[in-house]
Design an enzyme around this catalytic site. Sequence first.
Site, short mmCIF file in Angstrom:
data_model
loop_
_atom_site.label_atom_id
_atom_site.label_comp_id
_atom_site.label_asym_id
_atom_site.label_seq_id
_atom_site.Cartn_x
_atom_site.Cartn_y
_atom_site.Cartn_z
CG ASP A 35 44.73 50.68 36.69
OD1 ASP A 35 45.75 51.00 37.31
OD2 ASP A 35 44.50 49.52 36.29
CB THR A 74 46.53 46.32 38.18
OG1 THR A 74 47.13 47.48 37.59
CG2 THR A 74 45.09 46.20 37.71
CG ASN A 95 49.82 43.17 38.45
OD1 ASN A 95 48.79 43.30 39.11
ND2 ASN A 95 50.36 44.18 37.79
CG ASP A 154 43.15 39.81 32.01
OD1 ASP A 154 43.83 40.59 32.72
OD2 ASP A 154 43.68 38.92 31.31
NE ARG A 155 47.05 43.71 35.92
CZ ARG A 155 47.54 43.92 34.71
NH1 ARG A 155 47.34 43.00 33.75
NH2 ARG A 155 48.24 45.00 34.43
CG HIS A 297 52.47 52.20 33.38
ND1 HIS A 297 53.39 52.11 34.40
CD2 HIS A 297 51.39 51.46 33.78
CE1 HIS A 297 52.91 51.34 35.36
NE2 HIS A 297 51.69 50.95 35.02
CG ASP A 338 44.50 50.05 40.43
OD1 ASP A 338 44.54 51.30 40.34
OD2 ASP A 338 44.91 49.29 39.53
CG HIS A 339 48.10 51.14 41.53
ND1 HIS A 339 48.51 52.10 40.65
CD2 HIS A 339 47.73 50.08 40.78
CE1 HIS A 339 48.41 51.64 39.41
NE2 HIS A 339 47.92 50.42 39.46
CG HIS A 482 51.91 51.40 39.83
ND1 HIS A 482 51.58 50.08 40.05
CD2 HIS A 482 51.52 51.66 38.55
CE1 HIS A 482 51.00 49.58 38.98
NE2 HIS A 482 50.95 50.52 38.04
#
Length: 548
Positions: A35, A74, A95, A154-155, A297, A338-339, A482
């Site tokens: 991530d 994400t 998200n 979770d996502r 972050h 993911d980014h 992001h």
Amino acid sequence: MPIRILAGLAALVTAAAAHSAPPPQPKLIVAIAVDQFSSALFEQYRGRFTGGLKTLSSGVVNASGYQNHAATETCPGHSTILTGRNPAHTGIVANQWYDPDLGRQMYCVEDPAGPVPGRDTAPRGPANLKVPTLGEWMKAANPASRVFAVSGKDRAAIAMAGHNADGTFWWDEERGFNTYVPQGTTAAQRLAPVAGLNAALVKRWEIKAPVWTPSGQCRAGGTDTFGTMTITHTLPPAGNAGGWDEPANLKYFRASPGLDQVTLDAAQGLIDRFKLGRGAAPDLLAISLSASDYVGHRYGGGGPEMCDQLMHLDRMLGVFLAKLAASKVPVVVVLTADHGALDAVERVAKQGIPAQRLTADAFTEVGREVQAEFKLDYFPFAGDAQQITIAGFGERDAKLDARIAASAIERLRKRPEVAAVFSSAEVVAAEPKPGTPPDELTLVERMHESFYPARSGDIQVAYRPYLSGGAPAAPGDYVAGHGSPWNYDRRVPILFWWPGATGFEQPLAVATTDIAPTLAALVGVTPPAVDGRCLDLDGTSADSCAKR
């Protein structure tokens, strides 16, 4: 040229071919997402990696991988990796998004059919994912295939596992690894694969709480002021010295290498428990490592905190890959992200880039202007600052909604912090031509790849590059982020590796949507419709995309 020299060259070519190892037909696919691991971070630290990231860099390296879409968050990013589809088809546009039927924001993996043990108000599941994943393709081809996913979020786990996975697990600070419980199963059954690890962690941490031990490879020191908060760069960062078993300090565990370690421990536990790769059909294990995102972050990507996080990640992946190789199971590993991200703008600005905090609130300010213009007794916007939905109550007046949207677009386009504004009709019409390289997509085409009509807003807004929202004021506040359509948020590495891989560098732009069809070809599975294409991983004249 003398015949003996030609013969010698032929022998060298033959020897090189004999020692090369084209991608195997794997019995186990391991798909890893790190991530917020941008291509910029990969390139900055690549020369310093000595463990797993160095090993992966000895395989097939696509340093210019891209997320095609604009909403670089994400959930959308993870939804592309093992589906081969952009968010315009996965339905995972952000998200969270505004659901007009519910009259509120919808979390991307919110699913009433998936109760979560101990989280009665937060059901989770894959219902919002509108397309099948690689794991589902594999199960359709051979029901004996097993599919698992594990993550710090979770996502991330759910978006990579898809529907009907054998196990989908994520980190829960108060419960260890948790999951959702599909109808017809019990919590004990679904949690059994991680119950041993959860119990071991409790026992271990009762004796000694985990600590962030510096790798010794990164230089701490100095201070930065982000927003109104001043950070002194220590290793471990302040608040991460220990005591993570205490509720007040649980938040620090996510922003530490410890989160990735327990995630990889869970992954290894799944391999061992289920003997993945040793069954009658190929298996899939998806792993999303979330700590780099939390570190980025909280501290930004340009400081010693991220450096130390990546050094630990490199070491942990080295141990994990060594065990995979020692197992002798035919395995192929892919690693991507993911980014990307933008470092804290105050630090970016010191490097000559016009980066700054976004203090204006276009969503609220323009919404109030439009409300006053049309004399509305309600606030006309819902959603968020990048995807605005025209809101209302009762029976809707389509003509009024259109006038409100037109006025809002005109007002937004005049704001200095806004780069571009598009109506939903403009976005829908901006379908890229087939074969357009991901780095050549226009801004509105990127938004098209993020747009799912039932979930995306009526107005799509792109803010100028190098702007960052938020106003950090206290420890724990986000200092960097992001989510923009700009390339620093879209560009990610895509690395393929297997034991004995003949590595090569592929410098041209490819997309995360290329990953699933590439892996499908290796296991002899024909994918359904996808947005990506199969990438040839064979460094010789052979083609790994050819039917096996």
